[in-house]
Design a protein around this motif. Structure first.
Motif, PDB file in Angstrom:
ATOM      1  N   VAL A 119      -0.219   4.186   0.416  1.00  0.00           N
ATOM      2  CA  VAL A 119      -0.691   5.050   1.497  1.00  0.00           C
ATOM      3  C   VAL A 119       0.056   4.759   2.798  1.00  0.00           C
ATOM      4  CG1 VAL A 119      -2.716   5.717   2.849  1.00  0.00           C
ATOM      5  CG2 VAL A 119      -2.929   5.329   0.388  1.00  0.00           C
ATOM      6  N   SER A 177       0.834  -1.201   0.000  1.00  0.00           N
ATOM      7  CA  SER A 177       0.000   0.000   0.000  1.00  0.00           C
ATOM      8  C   SER A 177       0.871   1.254   0.000  1.00  0.00           C
ATOM      9  CB  SER A 177      -0.915  -0.017   1.226  1.00  0.00           C
ATOM     10  OG  SER A 177      -1.367   1.295   1.474  1.00  0.00           O
ATOM     11  N   GLU A 179      -6.660   8.216  -0.116  1.00  0.00           N
ATOM     12  CA  GLU A 179      -6.307   6.821  -0.402  1.00  0.00           C
ATOM     13  C   GLU A 179      -6.178   6.592  -1.913  1.00  0.00           C
ATOM     14  OE1 GLU A 179      -6.817   4.569   2.518  1.00  0.00           O
ATOM     15  OE2 GLU A 179      -6.959   6.484   3.593  1.00  0.00           O
TER      16      GLU A 179
END
Lengths: 212, 98
Positions: A60, A58, A185
């Motif tokens: 993020v 990820s 996101e």
């Protein structure tokens, strides 16, 4: 009086053409946009498929904890990817526009070209500095949003001196940047839409409208 | 009704002078070489038309040095702008009356 004014239509057309040509940067090629969009898509694809392993990693998470980013090679490769996209996109913009100017038998580096570059650079450099501030403040979540918003402002600013499509592309980028800020996101997605797809869409429109 | 042709300015009869004024209407000032390139004219041709416009106080000339190079820049005077607008309006009227 001698009636030499037999063709006011042609006169007005000539006037309009010279006003436009002397005050607007018309060498900008739609192909530049298509090429820049292609570069951005390739860059985003490399980031997604190779660095983020198709989403298994990820982005993020990395952006939330810059320590993790600076302790890994991810930060380096992402920055390298970004810089390469930028370099190729700018190079393409210059080369395609030079080609368009040459084909039209016009000078490329004129006063209006300088105007466009200066007006483009003012918000763009501010945005670059602000992105660096985010980096130093360890707050990278908004970096996609900042890039899109400042780039959009640059285009709106420079749009006064070139085709109106640039103005609208700028507004589109600003909207995408705001959305990217709201939905952090999805930053990479908005970045890809803004720098990839939108460049291709507007570049194609410009190409068909002004270069065919 | 007033004849619209009466507002057409004889001084803008030539396409070259129209071109010069068009460029000066949308730019604060332009130097000689830029004007030459824009309109695709020779030095002598452009200079003679500029001289005529200058004599009628439609354009104003300023000469200065940039470094050691002399540079001549031109701008439209207020009077020149007014005359050009009058001319444009007359041209438009002429088209609408056709």
């Amino acid at each position: 009086m001698k009636a030499n004014f037999t063709n006011p239509n042609e006169d007005l057309q000539a006037i309009r053409e010279i006003m436009e040509r002397s005050s607007k940067f018309l060498s900008l090629s739609g192909l530049s946009g298509i090429f820049a969009g292609g570069c951005a898509l390739i860059g985003a694809a490399i980031a997604w498929f190779f660095m983020l392993e198709s989403g298994r990693i990820s982005l993020v998470d990395y952006l939330r904890s810059p320590d993790k980013l600076s302790n890994s090679e991810m930060g380096f490769y992402l920055s390298l990817d970004l810089l390469l996209v930028l370099a190729f996109a700018v190079l393409g913009a210059i080369l395609f526009s030079q080609r368009k100017a040459r084909r039209a038998g016009q000078q490329f580096w004129t006063k209006t070209t300088q105007l466009v570059v200066v007006h483009l650079m003012i918000p763009l450099i501010c945005g670059g500095i602000f992105a660096l501030i985010l980096l130093f403040q360890h707050n990278l979540m908004l970096v996609a949003s900042v890039m899109l918003i400042f780039y959009g402002l640059s285009l709106v600013n420079a749009g006064k001196f070139t085709f109106s499509e640039i103005h609208y592309l700028g507004l589109t980028e600003i909207v995408l940047g705001i959305l990217a800020g709201l939905f952090v996101e999805l930053g990479l997605l908005f970045w890809t839409v803004g720098f990839g797809f939108m460049h291709i869409v507007y570049g194609t429109v410009m190409y068909y409208r002004h270069e065919r | 009704m007033k004849n619209p042709i009466s507002n057409l300015q004889k001084v803008f009869e030539s396409r070259i002078r129209l071109g010069i004024m068009s460029a000066l209407m949308v730019n604060d000032m332009i130097d000689f070489n830029a004007l030459k390139e824009l309109l695709g004219l020779t030095d002598g041709n452009l200079a003679s038309h500029l001289k005529a416009l200058e004599q009628k106080e439609i354009v104003a000339v300023s000469k200065q040095f940039i470094g050691r190079k002399p540079s001549t820049t031109y701008k439209a005077t207020e009077q020149g702008r007014d005359l050009f607008r009058l001319h444009l309006a007359a041209l438009e009227k002429l088209i609408n009356n056709q």
